[in-house]
Motif scaffolding. Structure first.
Motif: not given
Length: 124
Positions: A30-38, A93-99, A105-111
């Protein structure tokens, strides 16, 4: 007999013993993607991270950060100060996940509005 992660094993995310499955499960938390984005913007202290994410309890954020640290995606730096200062940042390794994370994130915000509308219209 093949072992998990052996060179003979072909990666298959649907196999419960495949290491790639562990990655999908971690990213599905639930929180992983938000941590990575932050953390994409750089180093954050625990309180800053919690404030940026919002609505996450300290206990759950701590568990998420520990898991990401264990998996080599986040690094935790403790400074010997009084009170102790702790900072979190993405590893290489974490930065390699940003793409991929940015694409989600873009898809989520668009949809997002379409998803909310579908939920509201659903009879399931």
């Amino acid at each position: 007999m093949d072992t998990v992660g052996s060179v003979d094993e072909v990666p298959d995310v649907f196999s419960p013993t495949c290491p790639s499955r562990l990655v999908v499960e971690r990213l599905g938390d639930k929180w992983t993607l938000l941590v990575l984005m932050a953390l994409r913007t750089g180093v954050l202290r625990f309180g800053e991270l919690r404030e940026k994410i919002g609505a996450v309890t300290p206990k759950v954020l701590t568990q998420t950060l520990r898991s990401l640290e264990r998996d080599g995606i986040v690094t935790r730096t403790v400074y010997a100060e009084v009170p102790p200062r702790v900072e979190y940042s993405l590893t290489g390794l974490g930065r390699s996940l940003l793409g991929p994370v940015d694409a989600i994130r873009a898809w989520s915000e668009a949809n997002g509005e379409r998803i909310v509308a579908a939920r509201e219209a659903s009879t399931v």
